[in-house]
Design a protein around this motif. Structure first.
Motif, PDB file in Angstrom:
ATOM      1  N   LYS A 268       0.863  -1.217   0.146  1.00  0.00           N
ATOM      2  CA  LYS A 268       0.116   0.132  -0.033  1.00  0.00           C
ATOM      3  C   LYS A 268       0.754   1.333   0.089  1.00  0.00           C
ATOM      4  O   LYS A 268       0.372   2.331  -0.431  1.00  0.00           O
ATOM      5  CB  LYS A 268      -1.004   0.007   1.145  1.00  0.00           C
ATOM      6  CG  LYS A 268      -1.931  -1.228   1.302  1.00  0.00           C
ATOM      7  CD  LYS A 268      -2.664  -0.951   2.521  1.00  0.00           C
ATOM      8  CE  LYS A 268      -3.859  -2.033   2.604  1.00  0.00           C
ATOM      9  NZ  LYS A 268      -4.699  -1.953   3.932  1.00  0.00           N
ATOM     10  N   ASN A 269       2.251   1.069   0.553  1.00  0.00           N
ATOM     11  CA  ASN A 269       2.988   2.309   0.685  1.00  0.00           C
ATOM     12  C   ASN A 269       4.367   2.169  -0.057  1.00  0.00           C
ATOM     13  O   ASN A 269       4.717   0.898  -0.066  1.00  0.00           O
ATOM     14  CB  ASN A 269       3.201   2.467   2.108  1.00  0.00           C
ATOM     15  CG  ASN A 269       1.921   2.507   2.830  1.00  0.00           C
ATOM     16  OD1 ASN A 269       1.043   3.024   2.678  1.00  0.00           O
ATOM     17  ND2 ASN A 269       2.136   1.307   3.698  1.00  0.00           N
TER      18      ASN A 269
ATOM     19  N   VAL B  42       6.686   8.065   0.017  1.00  0.00           N
ATOM     20  CA  VAL B  42       7.531   9.135   0.776  1.00  0.00           C
ATOM     21  C   VAL B  42       9.001   8.845   0.334  1.00  0.00           C
ATOM     22  O   VAL B  42       8.998   8.156  -0.223  1.00  0.00           O
ATOM     23  CB  VAL B  42       7.272   9.056   2.422  1.00  0.00           C
ATOM     24  CG1 VAL B  42       5.822   8.948   2.791  1.00  0.00           C
ATOM     25  CG2 VAL B  42       7.979   7.351   2.758  1.00  0.00           C
ATOM     26  N   LEU B  43       9.774   9.845   0.698  1.00  0.00           N
ATOM     27  CA  LEU B  43      11.002   9.799   0.308  1.00  0.00           C
ATOM     28  C   LEU B  43      11.978   9.626   1.498  1.00  0.00           C
ATOM     29  O   LEU B  43      11.575  10.188   2.645  1.00  0.00           O
ATOM     30  CB  LEU B  43      11.332  10.999  -0.673  1.00  0.00           C
ATOM     31  CG  LEU B  43      12.708  10.884  -1.276  1.00  0.00           C
ATOM     32  CD1 LEU B  43      12.822  11.443  -2.491  1.00  0.00           C
ATOM     33  CD2 LEU B  43      13.839  11.788  -0.155  1.00  0.00           C
ATOM     34  N   LEU B  44      12.785   8.783   1.297  1.00  0.00           N
ATOM     35  CA  LEU B  44      13.851   8.596   2.539  1.00  0.00           C
ATOM     36  C   LEU B  44      15.269   8.789   1.889  1.00  0.00           C
ATOM     37  O   LEU B  44      15.629   7.785   1.265  1.00  0.00           O
ATOM     38  CB  LEU B  44      13.772   7.418   3.384  1.00  0.00           C
ATOM     39  CG  LEU B  44      14.717   7.134   4.212  1.00  0.00           C
ATOM     40  CD1 LEU B  44      15.054   8.096   5.313  1.00  0.00           C
ATOM     41  CD2 LEU B  44      14.424   5.609   4.979  1.00  0.00           C
TER      42      LEU B  44
ATOM     43  N   GLU C 137       3.166  -3.858   4.484  1.00  0.00           N
ATOM     44  CA  GLU C 137       2.491  -3.441   3.444  1.00  0.00           C
ATOM     45  C   GLU C 137       3.184  -2.233   2.792  1.00  0.00           C
ATOM     46  O   GLU C 137       2.677  -1.604   2.033  1.00  0.00           O
ATOM     47  CB  GLU C 137       1.314  -2.863   4.045  1.00  0.00           C
ATOM     48  CG  GLU C 137       0.206  -3.812   4.648  1.00  0.00           C
ATOM     49  CD  GLU C 137      -1.132  -3.188   5.101  1.00  0.00           C
ATOM     50  OE1 GLU C 137      -1.050  -2.065   5.211  1.00  0.00           O
ATOM     51  OE2 GLU C 137      -1.901  -3.680   5.377  1.00  0.00           O
ATOM     52  N   THR C 138       4.484  -2.078   2.984  1.00  0.00           N
ATOM     53  CA  THR C 138       5.607  -1.241   2.482  1.00  0.00           C
ATOM     54  C   THR C 138       6.551  -1.625   1.871  1.00  0.00           C
ATOM     55  O   THR C 138       7.255  -2.357   2.277  1.00  0.00           O
ATOM     56  CB  THR C 138       5.935   0.006   3.661  1.00  0.00           C
ATOM     57  OG1 THR C 138       4.551   0.345   4.445  1.00  0.00           O
ATOM     58  CG2 THR C 138       6.694   0.950   3.141  1.00  0.00           C
TER      59      THR C 138
ATOM     60  N   GLY D 118      11.111  -5.579   8.759  1.00  0.00           N
ATOM     61  CA  GLY D 118       9.977  -6.060   8.218  1.00  0.00           C
ATOM     62  C   GLY D 118       9.341  -5.577   7.099  1.00  0.00           C
ATOM     63  O   GLY D 118       8.266  -5.550   6.582  1.00  0.00           O
ATOM     64  N   LEU D 119      10.367  -4.657   6.330  1.00  0.00           N
ATOM     65  CA  LEU D 119       9.867  -3.850   5.074  1.00  0.00           C
ATOM     66  C   LEU D 119       9.885  -4.885   3.883  1.00  0.00           C
ATOM     67  O   LEU D 119      11.052  -5.712   4.064  1.00  0.00           O
ATOM     68  CB  LEU D 119      10.507  -2.582   4.742  1.00  0.00           C
ATOM     69  CG  LEU D 119      10.255  -1.520   5.726  1.00  0.00           C
ATOM     70  CD1 LEU D 119      11.429  -0.365   5.651  1.00  0.00           C
ATOM     71  CD2 LEU D 119       9.025  -0.779   5.329  1.00  0.00           C
ATOM     72  N   GLU D 120       9.533  -4.734   2.986  1.00  0.00           N
ATOM     73  CA  GLU D 120       9.614  -5.404   1.600  1.00  0.00           C
ATOM     74  C   GLU D 120      10.826  -4.613   0.864  1.00  0.00           C
ATOM     75  O   GLU D 120      10.788  -3.303   1.096  1.00  0.00           O
ATOM     76  CB  GLU D 120       8.577  -5.443   0.648  1.00  0.00           C
ATOM     77  CG  GLU D 120       7.537  -6.457   1.344  1.00  0.00           C
ATOM     78  CD  GLU D 120       7.764  -7.875   1.116  1.00  0.00           C
ATOM     79  OE1 GLU D 120       8.285  -8.366   0.002  1.00  0.00           O
ATOM     80  OE2 GLU D 120       7.444  -8.646   1.899  1.00  0.00           O
TER      81      GLU D 120
END
Length: 199
Positions: free
Chosen positions: A3-4, A106-108, A167-168, A185-187
């Motif tokens: 989703k993100n 979002v941007l990191l 979901e990110t 836990g991020l993809e």
């Protein structure tokens, strides 16, 4: 279900040209700094700038001190460091605009005020929009005072956005950064060029 999406900046969105940057520093009589860029070294003054420990004026003064004989102005030194960036292709901005209709973006970025200000004024505006059109939030290392691949920076982004890690999707050109993102836990997608455009 993704989703993100959290996007990296350098190498994923904005192009990088180290040779152009080292040439620019060399022309200023700052050959020692050119060596840092050419070897991708991020310690000392570059690191301090990216974590917000020093500002632009102090960074420029440290460059002059590190390069005896260099009398370049702050604007000239900032211009040389800014020469690392080559711009954001319009096709990438167009794809971001499409993706924001389906995902929260979002941007990191591990970045510094010299690069970021140039990008906001010159590169994100190439399609007549601003960075805030493409991303609901921008997370910048020099403002956060932390860097990828520290897992804490990813936890901070998740905390502030409310994103569910599962979901990110995180997209970065560094496998080390992707590995750190996966540990929280991020993809993650290791995209060294334009692979993400096929999302």
């Amino acid at each position: 279900m993704i989703k993100n999406i959290i996007f990296d900046f350098g190498g994923v969105l904005v192009g990088l040209d180290r040779h152009r940057c080292t040439d620019a520093f060399a022309r200023l009589g700052a050959g020692a700094i050119a060596g840092y860029v050419d070897e991708c070294r991020q310690e000392d003054l570059f690191h301090e700038l990216e974590v917000g420990a020093i500002g632009i004026a102090e960074f420029c003064e440290k460059v002059r001190r590190a390069c005896p004989g260099c009398t370049a102005t702050d604007a000239e030194i900032s211009g040389a460091w800014g020469a690392l960036l080559t711009g954001i292709p319009v096709v990438k901005l167009e794809r971001l605009a499409e993706l924001k209709e389906k995902y929260r973006l979002v941007l990191l970025s591990n970045t510094n005020p010299i690069h970021w200000r140039k990008s906001v004024s010159d590169y994100f505006t190439a399609s007549g929009k601003t960075v805030d059109y493409y991303f609901e939030r921008t997370f910048l290392s020099y403002e956060m005072q932390m860097l990828k691949p520290d897992e804490a920076i990813f936890r901070q982004v998740l905390s502030e956005t409310g994103f569910n890690a599962a979901e990110t999707l995180f997209i970065d050109d560094s496998e080390a950064n992707c590995a750190a993102a996966r540990r929280v836990g991020l993809e993650a997608m290791h995209s060294a060029a334009d692979e993400w455009l096929r999302l």
